[in-house]
Scaffold this motif. Structure first.
Motif, mmCIF file in Angstrom:
data_model
loop_
_atom_site.group_PDB
_atom_site.id
_atom_site.type_symbol
_atom_site.label_atom_id
_atom_site.label_comp_id
_atom_site.label_asym_id
_atom_site.label_seq_id
_atom_site.Cartn_x
_atom_site.Cartn_y
_atom_site.Cartn_z
ATOM 1 N N ALA A 24 100.075 13.760 89.462
ATOM 2 C CA ALA A 24 99.829 14.238 88.098
ATOM 3 C C ALA A 24 99.073 15.563 88.113
ATOM 4 N N GLU A 33 98.780 17.638 90.640
ATOM 5 C CA GLU A 33 99.601 18.650 91.290
ATOM 6 C C GLU A 33 100.653 19.190 90.321
ATOM 7 N N ALA A 34 101.303 18.298 89.605
ATOM 8 C CA ALA A 34 102.336 18.738 88.660
ATOM 9 C C ALA A 34 101.736 19.618 87.577
ATOM 10 N N SER A 35 100.591 19.221 87.067
ATOM 11 C CA SER A 35 99.945 20.007 86.011
ATOM 12 C C SER A 35 99.594 21.398 86.518
ATOM 13 N N MET A 44 103.389 28.071 87.584
ATOM 14 C CA MET A 44 104.747 28.597 87.416
ATOM 15 C C MET A 44 104.891 29.363 86.109
ATOM 16 N N LEU A 45 104.403 28.775 85.043
ATOM 17 C CA LEU A 45 104.568 29.411 83.733
ATOM 18 C C LEU A 45 103.757 30.699 83.658
ATOM 19 N N SER A 84 92.618 20.364 82.251
ATOM 20 C CA SER A 84 93.677 19.356 82.286
ATOM 21 C C SER A 84 93.427 18.341 83.398
ATOM 22 N N GLY A 106 105.785 21.084 85.483
ATOM 23 C CA GLY A 106 105.471 20.883 86.894
ATOM 24 C C GLY A 106 106.248 19.716 87.487
ATOM 25 N N TYR A 107 106.233 18.589 86.786
ATOM 26 C CA TYR A 107 107.023 17.445 87.253
ATOM 27 C C TYR A 107 108.489 17.840 87.393
ATOM 28 N N GLU A 120 104.928 33.619 81.030
ATOM 29 C CA GLU A 120 105.000 32.852 79.779
ATOM 30 C C GLU A 120 103.723 32.979 78.954
ATOM 31 N N ALA A 136 102.896 22.289 80.537
ATOM 32 C CA ALA A 136 102.685 22.601 81.957
ATOM 33 C C ALA A 136 102.900 21.360 82.814
ATOM 34 N N SER A 137 102.371 20.244 82.362
ATOM 35 C CA SER A 137 102.524 19.006 83.125
ATOM 36 C C SER A 137 103.988 18.626 83.264
ATOM 37 N N LEU A 162 109.053 20.246 90.435
ATOM 38 C CA LEU A 162 108.882 19.609 91.737
ATOM 39 C C LEU A 162 109.990 18.591 91.985
ATOM 40 N N HIS A 213 100.785 22.926 89.080
ATOM 41 C CA HIS A 213 102.016 23.642 89.431
ATOM 42 C C HIS A 213 102.684 24.194 88.178
ATOM 43 N N GLY A 214 102.713 23.419 87.134
ATOM 44 C CA GLY A 214 103.322 23.886 85.891
ATOM 45 C C GLY A 214 102.590 25.088 85.330
ATOM 46 N N TYR A 215 101.270 25.002 85.254
ATOM 47 C CA TYR A 215 100.502 26.157 84.792
ATOM 48 C C TYR A 215 100.787 27.373 85.676
ATOM 49 N N ARG A 246 92.205 26.289 81.975
ATOM 50 C CA ARG A 246 92.983 25.229 81.330
ATOM 51 C C ARG A 246 93.492 24.220 82.345
ATOM 52 N N ASP A 259 105.647 33.207 85.578
ATOM 53 C CA ASP A 259 106.858 33.647 84.869
ATOM 54 C C ASP A 259 106.537 34.534 83.674
ATOM 55 N N PHE A 306 107.405 28.600 96.764
ATOM 56 C CA PHE A 306 107.997 27.755 95.716
ATOM 57 C C PHE A 306 109.246 28.315 95.063
#
Lengths: 204, 204
Positions: free
Chosen positions: A155, A157-159, A165-166, A189, B162-163, A171, B158-159, B166, A161-163, A185, A169, A111
């Motif tokens: 939705a 996947e994005a959630s 990534m952060l 979610s 992620g969006y 965060e 996070a959501s 991506l 992925h965001g967790y 979490r 990083d 990624f």
DNA sequence: GTCTATATCCCGATAGAC
DNA sequence: GTCTATCGGGATATAGAC
């Protein structure tokens, strides 16, 4: 693996390079990965890799392909451990986060490497098992409604992925239980997204 | 801005470098940004920037700080456009995605530059307005429950993140309406997360 | 299939003149 | 505050020997 003065005679330099690359990425990050450094670690010349990989990106793509087999294994195991469709999805969200934390170099290669998927057909194909795992799980939850399934899939996947990534990083800090807390979490979610969508009847 | 053979006499080289850096990042990506290239675009020597920035990372940090003012403005505008706390949050999720799409170099500098926030106190302070926008909005929704607020805040962030990531990685393609569709999905997800958490009473 | 050697390029950063 | 000049380092990739 050869001893100090050892040479690679067979085709095993290829896979050895993938291993070495993962090591380099683990220590210096994907963006600072270089063929030269990977070669050095194996005690071969910087020219040697070019017999097996056309260029740097092709080696990175090989790492990404290996990453996807690990990723798929973790997702699959998480899915098997749950017994309802919704819990399978939630479990996969948790596995997504744990993969990012426990297999940082592989996650980064997938990624954060700047790899152009469309330029590497083998890499594109390697995504299929992962995609399949997610889409079958989400179809179960949506009772076959393909439109709702795609939105819910994106939705979750994005959630996740965001967790991931952060977390990756830094965060959320670097404490000993940050990973499991973040994974929990992500799971919560996913559950909330499933329940919330039902409650709101939001197909988008 | 100087003419062709012009020189920078005052302190405006500093801000000109920030502008030039954004241009370089837009065309070559953050990871391939270089002081040398930014200097070339301004017609100054590669040594000139070092009168204004100790090193490459300090210039990147300056770009990041500018990015945060734009980010905060977009989030704030989205929040003001809504009239309920929940809708303020949802609107900010949408703005998060639009920021990533419309200000790609700024978004990349913030999240894909590998910048170490803790090493740049000014950058850390520059985050405060953004953090404040999110945390006040989320506290309203949670009626002052700080624990629930933190979890919900992280979930929505996070959501949206992620969006945004991506989308920025081209995972959703490059059609003309991908941005607005993705922003709408981030908004829908934020709503679902709020509603779903209420339904499940999941404080984590 | 690997090695030696090399060509080429770019970058970060510094020293000292103006 | 900018310029000239340069040091030192590292990378990708190729050519030809073994």
């Amino acid at each position: 693996m050869p001893a100090k003065g050892g040479r690679y005679h067979h085709g095993d330099l290829r896979s050895a390079l993938v291993d070495a690359a993962i090591g380099v990425i683990a220590e210096r990050g994907v963006r600072d990965f270089s063929m030269a450094e990977a070669s050095r670690r194996l005690g071969v010349t910087t020219a040697a890799p070019y017999r097996h990989f056309a260029d740097r990106d092709e080696l990175l793509a090989a790492v990404a392909i290996r990453a996807l087999t690990v990723f798929a294994t973790m997702l699959s195991a998480a899915a098997d451990a749950a017994d309802t469709p919704a819990e399978r999805l939630a479990g996969m969200a948790g596995a997504y986060v744990r993969f990012a934390a426990q297999q940082r170099p592989l996650f980064d290669t997938l990624f954060n490497s700047g790899l152009d998927k469309s330029r590497h057909p083998e890499l594109q194909r390697a995504w299929e098992p992962v995609d399949a795992l997610l889409s079958t799980a989400v179809l179960e939850v949506c009772d076959g409604d393909a439109v709702a399934a795609e939105a819910l899939s994106d939705a979750i996947e994005a959630s996740a992925h965001g967790y991931a990534m952060l977390l990756s990083d830094g965060e959320y800090g670097h404490g000993p239980d940050v990973v499991s807390v973040t994974a929990d979490r992500a799971i919560a979610s996913a559950r909330a997204l499933i329940a919330g969508r039902r409650a709101l009847r939001t197909p988008v």
